[in-house]
Every structure is written in structure tokens, then in C-alpha cells.
Design an enzyme around this catalytic site. Structure first.
Site, PDB file in Angstrom:
ATOM      1  CG  ASP A 111      -2.256   0.703   0.939  1.00 15.81           C
ATOM      2  OD1 ASP A 111      -2.226   1.843   0.428  1.00 15.81           O
ATOM      3  OD2 ASP A 111      -3.323   0.126   1.230  1.00 15.81           O
ATOM      4  CG  ASP A 161      -9.881   5.183  -6.430  1.00 16.58           C
ATOM      5  OD1 ASP A 161     -11.004   5.302  -6.965  1.00 16.58           O
ATOM      6  OD2 ASP A 161      -9.241   6.134  -5.957  1.00 16.58           O
ATOM      7  CG  PHE A 236     -12.612   0.318   1.597  1.00 22.27           C
ATOM      8  CD1 PHE A 236     -12.802   1.646   1.220  1.00 22.27           C
ATOM      9  CD2 PHE A 236     -11.362  -0.052   2.038  1.00 22.27           C
ATOM     10  CE1 PHE A 236     -11.780   2.569   1.282  1.00 22.27           C
ATOM     11  CE2 PHE A 236     -10.325   0.857   2.120  1.00 22.27           C
ATOM     12  CZ  PHE A 236     -10.541   2.177   1.733  1.00 22.27           C
TER      13      PHE A 236
END
Length: 255
Positions: A111, A161, A236
Site C-alpha cells: 500500500d 479505487d 470498505f
């Protein structure tokens, strides 16, 4: 942020790699005291920079996690334990849960979010997880230049994303070019597991994975998969479900 060199750098690959459209935005937002302490103490031990300057020796990287031969004080030789690459782990809670549930699996967690890097290191330390290594930087460079052919047993991409605006679709990670790149370090039979709560992106993922000759869908009907028990609910996912989004899992294998 870490001027004394004991934490992740802002741009590990620097300018020696080509400039291109990226699928991520570096987010060096506020780091808590606990995350900062974990980075300072654990980054030299469990972190690595994705600089594109060397090929990773995975046995060396995970040496601490290798059981020693009885009475010899030496590791048992090159490990055959599976290595799974996870791209984009957020704050790391699901990554830590999966690493704890599968202690024989080594996890390369990549990440660019500094607080998440610190949080995952903290979680791994608190839970005694020696099978997690945290990579800082661009996963494309890692796949292309730092991993040996056939070195990965799996690839996880959870809730990347979605870049919802049409003009930004070229920034989405799951594209044919990315799958080309991932195919070399993924060994035959390696599981590719993606998940998203953005329906148009889910359809694109299914299309590009189904159309790539290096991958085959594990689902007999050629569609989406039920969420496997091994994947915990992520932040998420919970946020998406709260908004009424439908979560899609995709499970493909490297041919």
C-alpha cells in the site's frame, strides 16, 4: 516524515522509473502516535521499499517466519510455503485476520497509505503474526521488476479505487495490461481474488479477467463468486453495504 530513515519513504522508486498514469493516489495523512511508534520500531524488521532496484529474495524477506531445523539453529532450507500478494490493504484489519487464519501463508501486503502501513505493523506485532511483510510503493514496479517468475501462489485486490468518472477509467488497476504483468510471477494454479462494491467496475473486472488467456474463472457459470469465508468483511465493504452497494467477488485461477 521519517527523516532518520527508519520508516517508509515518500517515493521509493524515485525518478528512475517512467512516468505513467497510476491507479492510486499516495495518501500520507495524519499518523497516530501508535502507528508512528509501530513504523519506527517495526519497519526495519517487517517493511520493505518497492524501489525497483533489486529482485526480492522471499526466503530472506520471511526468514524470521521460517521454523528452524531441530537442533541446528539454521532454517530448513528454501521454503515452499505459499506467498500471496495483497494490493491495497487499507488499515490492515482484514489482512491481519487472514494472516492469523492462515499462518502457513506468507503475505506481501502493499500500500502507499502511511497510517495503514503503521496500523498493519501494529496489528501484526500485537497478534504475533510473523508471516506478514509490508511493502511501500507501486505494486506495478513490484510485479514487473522485483518478483521472480512463479513466486506467487495468490493475488488479492480488495476494493480498489473504482475511479467512477468515465475519464478516469484508464486509472483502474484491473486492466489487461495489469493482468499481463501479474501473470509472470503467479504460478500455475494461483488464485486471483478481487472484490468491489462498484457494479460497473465489477463488470469490467469480470470482462477483462474472462477475456485474458492466462486466467480461468473458478465459477462454472462464468460469473461472480459468493464471498468466500476466508475473506473477512473490510471497512470498505461495510461502508458500501451501508450505502446499499452490492459487493461482488471474483475468483480466477492462473492457468
Amino acid at each position: 516524515m521519517f527523516p532518520d530513515g527508519d520508516g517508509p519513504s515518500a517515493d521509493p522508486a524515485g525518478s528512475h522509473h517512467e512516468r505513467r498514469i497510476r491507479s492510486f493516489q499516495p495518501r500520507r495523512s495524519r499518523v497516530t502516535a501508535g502507528q508512528r511508534a509501530a513504523l519506527r520500531r517495526l519497519w526495519p524488521r517487517w517493511g520493505f521499499e518497492i524501489d525497483g532496484l533489486r529482485r526480492l529474495d522471499l526466503d530472506e524477506l520471511f526468514a524470521e517466519d521460517e521454523p528452524e531445523a531441530s537442533g541446528s539453529g539454521q532454517p530448513n532450507g528454501p521454503s515452499e510455503r505459499p506467498v500471496v500478494l495483497e494490493i491495497g490493504f487499507g488499515m490492515g484489519e482484514a489482512t491481519a485476520d487472514m494472516a492469523a487464519a492462515e499462518p502457513e501463508t506468507r503475505v506481501l501486503a502493499v500500500d502507499v497509505h502511511t497510517p495503514g502501513q503503521g496500523n498493519l505493523l501494529r496489528l501484526a506485532d500485537e497478534r504475533g503474526l510473523t508471516n506478514v511483510r509490508v511493502g511501500n510503493g507501486d505494486a506495478i514496479i513490484l510485479l514487473r521488476e522485483m518478483l521472480a517468475p512463479g513466486s506467487l501462489s495468490g493475488l488479492r485486490v480488495y476494493f480498489p479505487d473504482p475511479w467512477p468518472k468515465k475519464r478516469h477509467h484508464k486509472r483502474r488497476l484491473i486492466q489487461p495490461e495489469f493482468l499481463d504483468l501479474a501473470a509472470e510471477p503467479l504460478r500455475s494454479g494461483a488464485l486471483v481474488h478481487c472484490a468491489t462494491d462498484w457494479e460497473p467496475y465489477a463488470e469490467q473486472m469480470l470482462d477483462v479477467l474472462s477475456g485474458h488467456p492466462a486466467y480461468e474463472n473458478t465459477q462454472p457459470d462464468g460469473g461472480f463468486a459468493p464471498r468466500p469465508d476466508v475473506r473477512p468483511l473490510t471497512r470498505f465493504e461495510e461502508a458500501g453495504l451501508t450505502k446499499g452497494h452490492k459487493v461482488r467477488d471474483l475468483l480466477f485461477r492462473r492457468r
